[in-house]
Design a protein around this motif. Sequence first.
Motif, PDB file in Angstrom:
ATOM      1  N   ARG A 224     -10.142  16.725 -12.895  1.00  0.00           N
ATOM      2  CA  ARG A 224      -9.360  17.783 -13.539  1.00  0.00           C
ATOM      3  C   ARG A 224      -9.733  19.168 -13.027  1.00  0.00           C
ATOM      4  O   ARG A 224      -8.990  20.120 -13.230  1.00  0.00           O
ATOM      5  N   GLN A 225     -10.849  19.263 -12.331  1.00  0.00           N
ATOM      6  CA  GLN A 225     -11.213  20.503 -11.648  1.00  0.00           C
ATOM      7  C   GLN A 225     -10.605  20.556 -10.247  1.00  0.00           C
ATOM      8  O   GLN A 225     -10.758  21.549  -9.540  1.00  0.00           O
ATOM      9  N   GLY A 226      -9.926  19.458  -9.849  1.00  0.00           N
ATOM     10  CA  GLY A 226      -9.243  19.446  -8.564  1.00  0.00           C
ATOM     11  C   GLY A 226     -10.035  18.861  -7.416  1.00  0.00           C
ATOM     12  O   GLY A 226      -9.700  19.092  -6.253  1.00  0.00           O
ATOM     13  N   TYR A 227     -11.067  18.052  -7.715  1.00  0.00           N
ATOM     14  CA  TYR A 227     -11.920  17.486  -6.667  1.00  0.00           C
ATOM     15  C   TYR A 227     -12.136  15.990  -6.880  1.00  0.00           C
ATOM     16  O   TYR A 227     -12.048  15.494  -8.011  1.00  0.00           O
ATOM     17  N   VAL A 228     -12.428  15.292  -5.794  1.00  0.00           N
ATOM     18  CA  VAL A 228     -12.839  13.890  -5.860  1.00  0.00           C
ATOM     19  C   VAL A 228     -14.284  13.803  -5.416  1.00  0.00           C
ATOM     20  O   VAL A 228     -14.799  14.686  -4.709  1.00  0.00           O
ATOM     21  N   ALA A 229     -14.943  12.719  -5.825  1.00  0.00           N
ATOM     22  CA  ALA A 229     -16.383  12.598  -5.589  1.00  0.00           C
ATOM     23  C   ALA A 229     -16.686  12.128  -4.174  1.00  0.00           C
ATOM     24  O   ALA A 229     -15.911  11.383  -3.575  1.00  0.00           O
TER      25      ALA A 229
ATOM     26  N   VAL B 278       0.851  -1.190   0.000  1.00  0.00           N
ATOM     27  CA  VAL B 278       0.000   0.000   0.000  1.00  0.00           C
ATOM     28  C   VAL B 278       0.887   1.240   0.000  1.00  0.00           C
ATOM     29  O   VAL B 278       1.842   1.332   0.764  1.00  0.00           O
ATOM     30  N   GLU B 279       0.564   2.189  -0.857  1.00  0.00           N
ATOM     31  CA  GLU B 279       1.314   3.448  -0.931  1.00  0.00           C
ATOM     32  C   GLU B 279       0.339   4.605  -0.785  1.00  0.00           C
ATOM     33  O   GLU B 279      -0.753   4.604  -1.365  1.00  0.00           O
ATOM     34  N   VAL B 280       0.737   5.592   0.008  1.00  0.00           N
ATOM     35  CA  VAL B 280      -0.087   6.790   0.226  1.00  0.00           C
ATOM     36  C   VAL B 280       0.657   7.984  -0.335  1.00  0.00           C
ATOM     37  O   VAL B 280       1.839   8.200  -0.021  1.00  0.00           O
ATOM     38  N   GLN B 281      -0.027   8.773  -1.165  1.00  0.00           N
ATOM     39  CA  GLN B 281       0.602   9.943  -1.777  1.00  0.00           C
ATOM     40  C   GLN B 281      -0.274  11.170  -1.573  1.00  0.00           C
ATOM     41  O   GLN B 281      -1.491  11.113  -1.800  1.00  0.00           O
ATOM     42  N   PRO B 282       0.314  12.314  -1.163  1.00  0.00           N
ATOM     43  CA  PRO B 282      -0.470  13.568  -1.118  1.00  0.00           C
ATOM     44  C   PRO B 282      -0.807  14.018  -2.533  1.00  0.00           C
ATOM     45  O   PRO B 282      -0.025  13.832  -3.470  1.00  0.00           O
ATOM     46  N   LEU B 283      -1.978  14.597  -2.704  1.00  0.00           N
ATOM     47  CA  LEU B 283      -2.448  15.000  -4.022  1.00  0.00           C
ATOM     48  C   LEU B 283      -2.963  16.430  -3.987  1.00  0.00           C
ATOM     49  O   LEU B 283      -3.347  16.942  -2.932  1.00  0.00           O
ATOM     50  N   GLU B 284      -2.978  17.054  -5.155  1.00  0.00           N
ATOM     51  CA  GLU B 284      -3.560  18.389  -5.281  1.00  0.00           C
ATOM     52  C   GLU B 284      -5.048  18.264  -5.590  1.00  0.00           C
ATOM     53  O   GLU B 284      -5.560  18.822  -6.559  1.00  0.00           O
ATOM     54  N   LEU B 285      -5.738  17.498  -4.775  1.00  0.00           N
ATOM     55  CA  LEU B 285      -7.173  17.286  -4.930  1.00  0.00           C
ATOM     56  C   LEU B 285      -7.860  17.526  -3.593  1.00  0.00           C
ATOM     57  O   LEU B 285      -7.249  17.357  -2.538  1.00  0.00           O
ATOM     58  N   ARG B 286      -9.160  17.889  -3.655  1.00  0.00           N
ATOM     59  CA  ARG B 286      -9.944  18.120  -2.445  1.00  0.00           C
ATOM     60  C   ARG B 286     -11.256  17.351  -2.534  1.00  0.00           C
ATOM     61  O   ARG B 286     -11.722  17.006  -3.630  1.00  0.00           O
ATOM     62  N   ASP B 287     -11.842  17.101  -1.368  1.00  0.00           N
ATOM     63  CA  ASP B 287     -13.166  16.483  -1.347  1.00  0.00           C
ATOM     64  C   ASP B 287     -14.224  17.575  -1.352  1.00  0.00           C
ATOM     65  O   ASP B 287     -13.913  18.773  -1.412  1.00  0.00           O
ATOM     66  N   PHE B 288     -15.496  17.204  -1.282  1.00  0.00           N
ATOM     67  CA  PHE B 288     -16.574  18.190  -1.363  1.00  0.00           C
ATOM     68  C   PHE B 288     -16.693  19.020  -0.092  1.00  0.00           C
ATOM     69  O   PHE B 288     -17.452  19.994  -0.055  1.00  0.00           O
ATOM     70  N   ALA B 289     -15.959  18.635   0.960  1.00  0.00           N
ATOM     71  CA  ALA B 289     -15.869  19.482   2.145  1.00  0.00           C
ATOM     72  C   ALA B 289     -14.692  20.434   2.030  1.00  0.00           C
ATOM     73  O   ALA B 289     -14.358  21.142   2.983  1.00  0.00           O
ATOM     74  N   HIS B 290     -14.037  20.430   0.858  1.00  0.00           N
ATOM     75  CA  HIS B 290     -12.927  21.327   0.530  1.00  0.00           C
ATOM     76  C   HIS B 290     -11.676  21.023   1.362  1.00  0.00           C
ATOM     77  O   HIS B 290     -10.848  21.895   1.608  1.00  0.00           O
TER      78      HIS B 290
ATOM     79  N   GLY C  14     -14.181   4.511  11.274  1.00  0.00           N
ATOM     80  CA  GLY C  14     -14.825   5.816  11.210  1.00  0.00           C
ATOM     81  C   GLY C  14     -14.347   6.696  10.079  1.00  0.00           C
ATOM     82  O   GLY C  14     -14.758   7.861   9.996  1.00  0.00           O
ATOM     83  N   CYS C  15     -13.485   6.182   9.212  1.00  0.00           N
ATOM     84  CA  CYS C  15     -13.019   6.962   8.058  1.00  0.00           C
ATOM     85  C   CYS C  15     -13.997   6.802   6.898  1.00  0.00           C
ATOM     86  O   CYS C  15     -14.879   5.949   6.908  1.00  0.00           O
ATOM     87  N   GLU C  16     -13.806   7.633   5.887  1.00  0.00           N
ATOM     88  CA  GLU C  16     -14.675   7.576   4.713  1.00  0.00           C
ATOM     89  C   GLU C  16     -13.828   7.530   3.442  1.00  0.00           C
ATOM     90  O   GLU C  16     -13.550   8.562   2.833  1.00  0.00           O
ATOM     91  N   PRO C  17     -13.421   6.318   3.016  1.00  0.00           N
ATOM     92  CA  PRO C  17     -12.690   6.189   1.746  1.00  0.00           C
ATOM     93  C   PRO C  17     -13.579   6.649   0.587  1.00  0.00           C
ATOM     94  O   PRO C  17     -14.767   6.315   0.532  1.00  0.00           O
ATOM     95  N   LEU C  18     -13.013   7.398  -0.332  1.00  0.00           N
ATOM     96  CA  LEU C  18     -13.776   7.979  -1.439  1.00  0.00           C
ATOM     97  C   LEU C  18     -13.421   7.284  -2.756  1.00  0.00           C
ATOM     98  O   LEU C  18     -12.255   6.999  -3.018  1.00  0.00           O
ATOM     99  N   GLU C  19     -14.458   7.024  -3.556  1.00  0.00           N
ATOM    100  CA  GLU C  19     -14.323   6.379  -4.866  1.00  0.00           C
ATOM    101  C   GLU C  19     -13.681   5.003  -4.768  1.00  0.00           C
ATOM    102  O   GLU C  19     -13.053   4.519  -5.706  1.00  0.00           O
ATOM    103  N   ALA C  20     -13.881   4.323  -3.644  1.00  0.00           N
ATOM    104  CA  ALA C  20     -13.271   3.007  -3.444  1.00  0.00           C
ATOM    105  C   ALA C  20     -14.012   1.913  -4.205  1.00  0.00           C
ATOM    106  O   ALA C  20     -13.506   0.796  -4.324  1.00  0.00           O
ATOM    107  N   ASP C  21     -15.199   2.205  -4.709  1.00  0.00           N
ATOM    108  CA  ASP C  21     -15.996   1.190  -5.395  1.00  0.00           C
ATOM    109  C   ASP C  21     -15.675   1.075  -6.876  1.00  0.00           C
ATOM    110  O   ASP C  21     -16.172   0.182  -7.556  1.00  0.00           O
ATOM    111  N   ILE C  22     -14.862   1.956  -7.411  1.00  0.00           N
ATOM    112  CA  ILE C  22     -14.584   1.952  -8.848  1.00  0.00           C
ATOM    113  C   ILE C  22     -13.515   0.913  -9.155  1.00  0.00           C
ATOM    114  O   ILE C  22     -12.406   0.971  -8.605  1.00  0.00           O
TER     115      ILE C  22
END
Length: 763
Positions: free
Chosen positions: A389-394, A66-78, A103-111
Amino acid sequence: MTVSNLKGFLLSRNWRDTPAGIELELWFTTDKGPLCALVQGQRSTFFLSRDELGIAGPLLEGTPGVEVQPLELRDFAHTAVVGVYCRSYRQARQLADALEERGCEPLEADINPVDRYLMERFVAGGVELAGHITTRAGHLWVENPKIRGADYQPSLRVASFDIETAMEGVQLFSIGVHGYGGEGPEQRRVFMLGEGATQDYVQVCVNQEAVLQAFVDWLGEFDPDVLIGWNVVNFDTWYLQRVADVCNRRLLLGRGRRPVHWRELDEEGERRTVQCPGRVILDGIELLRAAFYRFESFSLENVSRELLGKGKLIHSPDRGEEISRQFEEDKTALAEYNLKDCELVSRIFEHTDLLAFAVARSRMTGLNMDRLGGSVASFDNLYLPRLHRQGYVAPNASRDLTASPGGFVLDSAPGIYDHVLVLDFKSLYPSIILTFAIDPLGLALGTLPDIAADETVPGFLEARFIREGHILPGLIAHLWALRDDARAAADAPLSQAIKIIMNSFYGVLGSTGCRFFDARLASSITRRGHEIIQRTREQIEAAGHRVIYGDTDSVFVWIHEAANDAEAESAGRDLERSLNQWWCETLMQEFGIDSVLELEFETHYRRFLMPTIRGSDKGSKKRYAGVVRSGGEDRLIFKGLENVRTDWTRLARDFQEELYRRVFVGEPFEGFVQQTAAQLRAGELDQQLVYRKRLRRRLDEYQRNVPPHVQAGRLDEARGLPPPQARGRGGVCADHRGGGAGAGCAGPVGLRTVHRASATARG
């Protein structure tokens, strides 16, 4: 052979976890033949808020691969997010589940990996591949190519196939094929168990395993891109799987003799999908429904009669028994019958441009040609890469299940009218999205506390949508332009595919299964639609006309002062022009936005009937009839009434049509009613008292709503008649006189049953 660049069209996709990472297998059709692309060393990806790293960190750090990388992306809570990359999809799903438990919320994990790989490269059907292309096992082969979306219109090789079987057990009689497309001539073959057929296109086989093997060998030689048929997945292909199981072998229908893979769609195992590596299997019934074709029956006999003017060679109610008889006594006739069914399916596909429609849907949505549902998946394919490409994840699907209101229906004024006009808003919901900037990201940005009110467009339920930086309105505008181009080019399949996709967007945003579901989104579409219809009615009535009905995107206007057709139609054109101008001015004045709402004068009913609800003096809804002038002749149109509903008998529909015709033209109708009633009671019209409707449950499970075909079935059951017996494929009717218990009426091959009303029902 080495080619640096090649364009193709995606036929099938698959992925598998390996020790070296995830491996993607993609099959394409190209101008130079079928191509398999193997993409190795991929990782499964999901996202996590950086704020959750304190909780998730120990788990992430302690999991190998498993690798974790910081990204220039934000969630809908900014909030900034990190990317979590896993060596296998299974590992990613397990890790996401473990994080949710903490208690975490993984995003787009179902794709899944292959869908993410293709959508991020904007692959929607057509692609351009760059790499070292060679030949392996008779097909083009490339490993780890560069892939990107491209415009490519495929030329597909097609095989229509159909099987004939015994009525009981697993006994295959024959497989017929009709192949076309490509550069060679059409091919017609029947692989028949046993000798006796005299045609030169018949290949004799010693047992059913040999029949299956001959079919597989032919597929390898003809090498079609697409297999088509009638209920071809849940009957023909599934039956061949059962034959293969009996013969203790795999069903090798894929390219390179790869086996098919099945997935159940319901708990009963009655509906399923099949994946065929390197090929697509398309069912004519489901594809017609997806293209919004409507038939009284989707049997091959009925559809081919309606569309082609010709039908099957055996069309008697005891078709199964006749097939068995022909197998024993007249294999020449059975071979001809088997092949004719294949050719009928081919001609229906050609007549309706179904293959072009399937290709157009894939080009618009990015889904495989054989995936006919999947509105939510289509939306994800189109929206997610643009969102990234707008800088956000779902976000994940909301737990707030607040429902939004449906389409607005005005109360109707029952009666018979002269000169009723229908004014219809063209693509109302898409035009609302585009006009009022309705968008999931736009909502997230528009509700930020530091955003000024004049930077947003107000919605409903306190929603505010950003005026700049949104996605969905631009996507709608792009599709709208594509549809205009398709219509100008007379490309009906593409135009229809785009229309369906655009109109599905509201349904997706209003579905709790959508990751972007938010009551503020859906309500800002539907409630705006309510407001538009209501204010349109007010403007029309202020002009001196009367609105007698309205439904979602249409208003029905009575031009009571019109003395003739010309005056009524002139009033319709005036209303269209003045209302569109009024909406443009009003929306600019109230919201500072440009209106793309477009009201069209669609229909002029010379005479119109709005009925009452049975047992009431209130006007009905979504049910009416009228007379329009077309080609110099009057034509009756029915909406929602028995005449257009296949769950009513032919007698009810024909009677209603003739009764309304007489009423509209002023002919006497009393004698006609009395004569029909007398013939009905005398049993002279029994052949028209047939219900064709699927029983989806047991008869005793219908409680609150008991439709006519269920009532007929219960009457037959009470008389002790046997349960329905049928064989065939979706839409093939078994003509019987009993409703039975209803069990099995919607059996594993999707049978439709026919219930004949008894003399008791006639009373």
